[in-house]
Scaffold this motif. Sequence first.
Motif, PDB file in Angstrom:
ATOM      1  N   ILE A  45      -8.170   1.696   6.266  1.00  0.00           N
ATOM      2  CA  ILE A  45      -7.790   0.388   4.725  1.00  0.00           C
ATOM      3  C   ILE A  45      -7.921  -0.897   5.824  1.00  0.00           C
ATOM      4  O   ILE A  45      -8.962  -1.728   4.304  1.00  0.00           O
ATOM      5  CB  ILE A  45      -6.708   0.401   4.404  1.00  0.00           C
TER       6      ILE A  45
ATOM      7  N   GLY B  96     -10.176   3.150   3.174  1.00  0.00           N
ATOM      8  CA  GLY B  96     -10.188   2.900   1.978  1.00  0.00           C
ATOM      9  C   GLY B  96     -10.798   3.428   1.104  1.00  0.00           C
ATOM     10  O   GLY B  96     -11.142   2.205   0.349  1.00  0.00           O
TER      11      GLY B  96
ATOM     12  N   VAL C 215      -2.509  -7.819   0.526  1.00  0.00           N
ATOM     13  CA  VAL C 215      -2.277  -6.418   0.633  1.00  0.00           C
ATOM     14  C   VAL C 215      -1.039  -5.908   1.995  1.00  0.00           C
ATOM     15  O   VAL C 215      -1.641  -5.938   2.681  1.00  0.00           O
ATOM     16  CB  VAL C 215      -3.420  -5.408   0.900  1.00  0.00           C
TER      17      VAL C 215
ATOM     18  N   LEU D 278      -8.944 -11.228  -0.099  1.00  0.00           N
ATOM     19  CA  LEU D 278      -7.519 -10.731   0.251  1.00  0.00           C
ATOM     20  C   LEU D 278      -7.234 -11.021   1.567  1.00  0.00           C
ATOM     21  O   LEU D 278      -8.072 -11.523   2.388  1.00  0.00           O
ATOM     22  CB  LEU D 278      -8.959  -9.251  -0.131  1.00  0.00           C
TER      23      LEU D 278
ATOM     24  N   SER E   5       1.123  -0.931   0.006  1.00  0.00           N
ATOM     25  CA  SER E   5      -0.167   0.024   0.221  1.00  0.00           C
ATOM     26  C   SER E   5       1.173   1.105   0.161  1.00  0.00           C
ATOM     27  O   SER E   5       0.330   2.646  -0.702  1.00  0.00           O
ATOM     28  CB  SER E   5      -0.953  -0.419   0.548  1.00  0.00           C
TER      29      SER E   5
ATOM     30  N   LEU F 288     -14.650  -6.730   2.729  1.00  0.00           N
ATOM     31  CA  LEU F 288     -14.469  -6.754   1.593  1.00  0.00           C
ATOM     32  C   LEU F 288     -14.501  -9.082   1.493  1.00  0.00           C
ATOM     33  O   LEU F 288     -14.309  -9.183   1.142  1.00  0.00           O
ATOM     34  CB  LEU F 288     -12.925  -6.592  -0.133  1.00  0.00           C
TER      35      LEU F 288
ATOM     36  N   ALA G 197      -4.895  -8.442   4.593  1.00  0.00           N
ATOM     37  CA  ALA G 197      -4.903  -7.976   4.728  1.00  0.00           C
ATOM     38  C   ALA G 197      -2.675  -7.606   6.135  1.00  0.00           C
ATOM     39  O   ALA G 197      -3.889  -8.786   6.675  1.00  0.00           O
ATOM     40  CB  ALA G 197      -5.440  -6.655   6.105  1.00  0.00           C
TER      41      ALA G 197
ATOM     42  N   GLY H 286     -12.065  -9.872   3.356  1.00  0.00           N
ATOM     43  CA  GLY H 286     -10.297 -10.112   3.873  1.00  0.00           C
ATOM     44  C   GLY H 286     -10.089 -10.855   5.351  1.00  0.00           C
ATOM     45  O   GLY H 286     -10.776  -9.976   6.472  1.00  0.00           O
TER      46      GLY H 286
ATOM     47  N   LEU I 105     -11.041  -3.792   3.892  1.00  0.00           N
ATOM     48  CA  LEU I 105     -10.344  -5.104   3.405  1.00  0.00           C
ATOM     49  C   LEU I 105     -11.116  -6.188   4.251  1.00  0.00           C
ATOM     50  O   LEU I 105     -11.815  -6.892   3.530  1.00  0.00           O
ATOM     51  CB  LEU I 105      -8.937  -5.579   3.633  1.00  0.00           C
TER      52      LEU I 105
ATOM     53  N   ILE J 223      -4.721  -2.864  -6.605  1.00  0.00           N
ATOM     54  CA  ILE J 223      -4.888  -4.700  -5.947  1.00  0.00           C
ATOM     55  C   ILE J 223      -5.871  -4.676  -7.465  1.00  0.00           C
ATOM     56  O   ILE J 223      -5.756  -6.108  -8.290  1.00  0.00           O
ATOM     57  CB  ILE J 223      -5.852  -4.152  -5.272  1.00  0.00           C
TER      58      ILE J 223
END
Length: 369
Positions: A247, A138, A127, A181, A86, A254, A183, A256, A251, A114
Amino acid sequence: MRVLICPDKFAGTLSAPAVAQAVAEGWSAPGDDLVQRPLADGGPGFVEVLAAALDGRRIPVATVDPLGRPAEGEILLAGTTAYVESAQACGLHLLTADERDPERTTSYGLGLLIAAAVESGAAEVVVGLGGSAVNDAGAGMLAALGAGPVDIAGYALPYGGAPLITATALSGVPQLRQARLVAATDVDNPLTGLHGASNVFGPQKGASREAVLRLDAALESFAGVLEKAFGAENLTTAPGGGAAGGIGAALIALGGRVTSGINLVTNLIGLDAELDAADLVITGEGSFDHQSLRGKVVAGIAAGARDRGLPCVVLAGRNETGYREAAAAGVTETHTLVEHFGSVEMALAEPARGLRELSAGLAEQWSRR
């Protein structure tokens, strides 16, 4: 004697590989076996460190910096896993001191990285989070993926964390081609509150006290938008949600998962085996402070050394930890460039020379034991 040299970067001066090289060059006991394993915990240098250890392909990507200006980035594709940093798009080091303003900086560039990873065919995108100049939870990243925040009238919001107070929905669905994903983060801070992204990291990104309060309220409001859009829960309190200006929370929303950046890196490069074979461990980073002992490189290495009964020496630009605190974490002793040179200016001007000289002293101290 087998000496394992496994530092993090010295932010703003030397990369992790450059730090390791300087320490190795300064070691004045030629009969010793020096093993260099530069590390990263998800922040700047994440891709570079992994690229040196994995059989992967580095793919250049055109992206943008925290203010939307053109920037160069890359992804590392190893098998079906892509590694993204990132900080290449959102890093604090990309801005001058006068440009730092988390109320308007954006994670849009990370979204471009991404997207490139997904388009390269990656089934999983890891990430690395850390060292960011943003505080937008994010939102910019989501916009680059096709799901930017909009206000009640359906208009797209400007860049930055401050406008998120007016967000009511997202403009679409993130285009991720079902990629998983991950993190990889060096912090466990939540998104909001006293220990959240805005309060803890906002000031170093240029936020005033008034801006911190506005940003914290904006992120709390935007968390509700993310929870509604993705069916997520407890985004404001999830450990790691505050990473890289929130962020981490995006994630998580989503789907992650959050993992320790330092543990991920050390597992991928086989550091446990190197620790098992070492007689002395040397690690370090630019600023050895209270955050260093909360999931960052030094904490992970010191714990591994302690568990094996190994001495662990920390070399740093400066030291802001207490002796007992560091010793409890597994640190045997600490040496700094500021103490060595007698000034911050010299420590910043000639860090490689300082590390070589400190290393020479360590060789005399430890090699004949």
